[in-house]
Design a protein around this motif. Structure first.
Motif, mmCIF file in Angstrom:
data_model
loop_
_atom_site.group_PDB
_atom_site.id
_atom_site.type_symbol
_atom_site.label_atom_id
_atom_site.label_comp_id
_atom_site.label_asym_id
_atom_site.label_seq_id
_atom_site.Cartn_x
_atom_site.Cartn_y
_atom_site.Cartn_z
ATOM 1 N N PHE A 165 0.821 -1.168 -0.173
ATOM 2 C CA PHE A 165 0.086 0.018 0.004
ATOM 3 C C PHE A 165 1.052 1.269 -0.063
ATOM 4 O O PHE A 165 2.219 1.084 0.182
ATOM 5 N N ALA A 166 0.169 2.292 -0.317
ATOM 6 C CA ALA A 166 1.006 3.618 -0.326
ATOM 7 C C ALA A 166 0.026 4.777 0.250
ATOM 8 O O ALA A 166 -1.107 4.578 0.113
ATOM 9 N N VAL A 167 0.461 5.807 0.700
ATOM 10 C CA VAL A 167 -0.162 7.064 1.056
ATOM 11 C C VAL A 167 0.296 8.151 0.420
ATOM 12 O O VAL A 167 1.441 8.508 0.288
ATOM 13 N N LEU A 168 -0.505 8.604 -0.679
ATOM 14 C CA LEU A 168 -0.366 9.590 -1.452
ATOM 15 C C LEU A 168 -0.991 10.918 -1.203
ATOM 16 O O LEU A 168 -2.001 10.897 -0.467
ATOM 17 N N VAL B 14 5.354 4.171 2.003
ATOM 18 C CA VAL B 14 5.032 2.964 1.445
ATOM 19 C C VAL B 14 5.097 1.724 2.316
ATOM 20 O O VAL B 14 6.118 1.575 2.870
ATOM 21 N N GLY B 15 4.086 0.794 2.156
ATOM 22 C CA GLY B 15 4.046 -0.201 3.104
ATOM 23 C C GLY B 15 4.069 -1.647 2.496
ATOM 24 O O GLY B 15 3.562 -1.608 1.450
ATOM 25 N N GLY B 16 4.124 -2.518 3.299
ATOM 26 C CA GLY B 16 4.037 -3.900 2.703
ATOM 27 C C GLY B 16 5.113 -4.754 3.574
ATOM 28 O O GLY B 16 4.838 -4.791 4.857
ATOM 29 N N ASP B 17 5.871 -5.548 3.018
ATOM 30 C CA ASP B 17 6.684 -6.303 3.780
ATOM 31 C C ASP B 17 7.700 -5.582 4.722
ATOM 32 O O ASP B 17 7.816 -5.949 6.045
ATOM 33 N N SER B 18 8.100 -4.093 4.225
ATOM 34 C CA SER B 18 8.757 -3.364 4.783
ATOM 35 C C SER B 18 8.083 -2.019 4.749
ATOM 36 O O SER B 18 7.818 -1.836 3.683
ATOM 37 N N VAL B 19 8.285 -1.206 5.898
ATOM 38 C CA VAL B 19 7.660 -0.017 5.590
ATOM 39 C C VAL B 19 8.553 1.173 5.580
ATOM 40 O O VAL B 19 9.573 1.073 6.018
ATOM 41 N N THR B 20 8.373 2.077 4.656
ATOM 42 C CA THR B 20 9.347 3.106 4.400
ATOM 43 C C THR B 20 8.418 4.408 4.470
ATOM 44 O O THR B 20 7.378 4.605 3.763
#
Length: 130
Positions: free
Chosen positions: A4-7, A43-49
């Protein structure tokens, strides 16, 4: 785990996944165009940035479905007592319907997809190029 992403676009933030359909503020694109949102906050998923404030090289690609109008909002003003005046105004906000196709965690600069800009930004850019 799904990516997923936060835009951020049009002064609002949206949490999106691939396949989501969004109603965003009007962008300078027509139905069928592919656009890319470059202001990615997370940006999220297996690792979150998490960006500070934006994630470098990240983007969300979407396909424009249609340009639509929102429901009508009525603004009613009444002056009381001796003035006896009233005004009713309606407003329909212009929106763009987009379907998220892909979330890029890196490599957004080389994708070749046009950036999603608002209509005011597009007007300014067209004016500056003349």
């Amino acid at each position: 785990m799904t990516t997923f992403a936060v835009l951020k676009t049009g002064g609002k933030q949206y949490k999106v996944q691939a396949g989501d359909v969004l109603r965003v503020e009007l962008i300078a694109a027509t139905a069928g165009d592919k656009v890319q949102f470059n202001e990615i906050l997370m940006v999220g998923g297996d690792s979150v940035t998490i960006g500070a404030p934006l994630v470098a090289g990240a983007a969300v690609q979407a396909e424009v479905i249609d340009n639509i109008k929102a429901d009508k909002v009525i603004s009613y003003h009444k002056r009381r007592r001796k003035h006896s005046s009233q005004r009713t105004r309606g407003h329909r906000q212009k929106l763009t319907l987009v379907r998220v196709t892909d979330i890029l965690a890196s490599g957004a600069e080389t994708s070749g997809v046009t950036a999603a800009v608002g209509t005011a930004d597009a007007r300014r850019a067209a004016h500056e190029t003349k």
